[in-house]
Design an enzyme around this catalytic site. Structure first.
Site, PDB file in Angstrom:
ATOM      1  N   VAL A  12      -2.015 -16.116   0.004  1.00  0.00           N
ATOM      2  CA  VAL A  12      -1.185 -15.814   1.174  1.00  0.00           C
ATOM      3  C   VAL A  12      -1.843 -16.343   2.445  1.00  0.00           C
ATOM      4  CG1 VAL A  12      -0.157 -13.976   2.560  1.00  0.00           C
ATOM      5  CG2 VAL A  12      -0.128 -13.824   0.055  1.00  0.00           C
ATOM      6  N   ALA A  56      -8.367  -9.157   0.089  1.00  0.00           N
ATOM      7  CA  ALA A  56      -8.492  -7.986  -0.784  1.00  0.00           C
ATOM      8  C   ALA A  56      -9.400  -8.314  -1.961  1.00  0.00           C
ATOM      9  CB  ALA A  56      -7.123  -7.558  -1.318  1.00  0.00           C
ATOM     10  N   ASP A  98       2.162  -3.517  -6.444  1.00  0.00           N
ATOM     11  CA  ASP A  98       2.912  -2.680  -7.375  1.00  0.00           C
ATOM     12  C   ASP A  98       1.993  -1.832  -8.244  1.00  0.00           C
ATOM     13  OD1 ASP A  98       2.882  -4.399 -10.330  1.00  0.00           O
ATOM     14  OD2 ASP A  98       2.371  -5.482  -8.513  1.00  0.00           O
ATOM     15  N   TYR A 121      -8.216  -0.680  -9.678  1.00  0.00           N
ATOM     16  CA  TYR A 121      -7.631  -1.553  -8.659  1.00  0.00           C
ATOM     17  C   TYR A 121      -6.505  -0.848  -7.926  1.00  0.00           C
ATOM     18  CZ  TYR A 121      -4.750  -5.296  -6.691  1.00  0.00           C
ATOM     19  OH  TYR A 121      -3.998  -6.076  -5.856  1.00  0.00           O
ATOM     20  N   LYS A 125      -6.327   0.237  -3.902  1.00  0.00           N
ATOM     21  CA  LYS A 125      -5.266  -0.237  -3.016  1.00  0.00           C
ATOM     22  C   LYS A 125      -4.482   0.942  -2.432  1.00  0.00           C
ATOM     23  CE  LYS A 125      -4.132  -3.899  -2.235  1.00  0.00           C
ATOM     24  NZ  LYS A 125      -4.516  -4.790  -1.087  1.00  0.00           N
ATOM     25  N   TRP A 146       3.037 -10.072  -8.503  1.00  0.00           N
ATOM     26  CA  TRP A 146       3.032 -11.328  -9.268  1.00  0.00           C
ATOM     27  C   TRP A 146       3.024 -12.559  -8.349  1.00  0.00           C
ATOM     28  CZ3 TRP A 146       6.603 -10.861 -14.192  1.00  0.00           C
ATOM     29  CH2 TRP A 146       6.326  -9.656 -14.854  1.00  0.00           C
TER      30      TRP A 146
END
Length: 282
Positions: A12, A56, A98, A121, A125, A146
């Site tokens: 990203v 992250a 998710d 994980y 988060k 994903w």
């Protein structure tokens, strides 16, 4: 708008650099998320109009044995960022996952559904989400799933690499979700940052590609678009054990994001076509 981005080499963050090259991008050498205080100090130094946290700990399996380290990066650092942003009156867009859900059922997860991470994980988060909310400033927590692009490590690149040498691949078919192009996540983060800066109300939102598919379906579409004659055999998750459990249901209900910000789900197949063209140098 002066935007500060945590992250420089991730999927990203790389797409953000393409879309907003004028933004300030901080890599690990300038703001190590393993040192949350340095992240807060960077915000105070640069005094941005908005912050996007695109960094992250993403090593899902390694987090099972190194949860304290993952918690520092995924949990404590976002909290330090959010508190610094709140002090300056600058909004923050924080990317989540998710994996905060347990993957049960078949209904798409809504932003206010109960969370129950299956592993380390997801727990780290989720802690980061809580820390951002507790800071009390303007924010959007953007859960996605994903992620793929033409750079970094991701499913599409792995399939293309393996498919180049093998005529048949066995791929998990009982995990269902929405592949999401990193480029679309980047554009959404920028749009949300601008909206928050203009006074929009934030909160927790979901953003994932459509239509829903399995990893096996994702693989088939990847090979079809790449023109590769690779047969994909469906297997259950139990046939591909990993240290960390993956959610079977990663469907995300993105309707609130569309209603509140006018941002609709991207067609991941169109994003995949762009990624494959880029990888081929077309």
């Amino acid at each position: 708008m002066r935007v500060l981005v945590f992250g420089r080499t991730g999927q990203v963050a790389t797409e953000l650099q393409r879309l907003a090259p004028q933004a300030i991008f901080l890599g690990r050498d300038q703001a190590d998320l393993a040192s949350p205080d340095t992240c807060a100090a960077a915000i105070r130094t640069h005094r941005p109009d908005a912050v996007i946290n695109a960094a992250a700990w993403t090593a899902v399996d390694r987090a099972e044995t190194e949860e304290d380290a993952a918690a520092l990066v995924n949990g404590q650092a976002p909290g330090a960022m959010a508190r610094a942003c709140a002090d300056l009156g600058a909004p923050i867009v924080h990317i989540s996952t998710d994996y905060v859900f347990d993957g049960s059922g078949s209904r798409p997860w809504a932003p206010d559904d109960p969370t129950a991470p299956l592993g380390a994980y997801g727990r780290t988060k989720l802690a980061g989400e809580a820390a951002v909310r507790t800071a009390g400033g303007s924010h959007v927590i953007l859960r996605t799933s994903w992620v793929f692009s033409s750079h970094g490590a991701n499913f599409v690149k792995t399939m293309l690499r393996l498919g180049a040498d093998r005529p048949t691949l066995r791929v998990v078919a009982d995990q269902i979700g929405g592949p999401t192009p990193a480029a679309d996540i980047a554009a959404t983060c920028l749009a949300l940052a601008r909206a928050l800066r203009d006074g929009a109300t934030g909160g927790t939102h979901h953003y994932a590609g459509a239509p829903e598919t399995s990893w096996a379906g994702f693989a088939r579409e990847t090979f079809a678009q790449a023109g590769m004659a690779v047969t994909v055999e469906d297997i259950p998750s139990a046939a591909y054990p990993t240290p960390a459990r993956r959610p079977l249901n990663s469907r995300l209900d993105c309707s609130a994001l569309a209603a509140d910000f006018g941002i609709t789900q991207p067609d991941w197949r169109a994003g995949l076509a762009r990624v494959i063209s880029e990888l081929k140098g077309i």
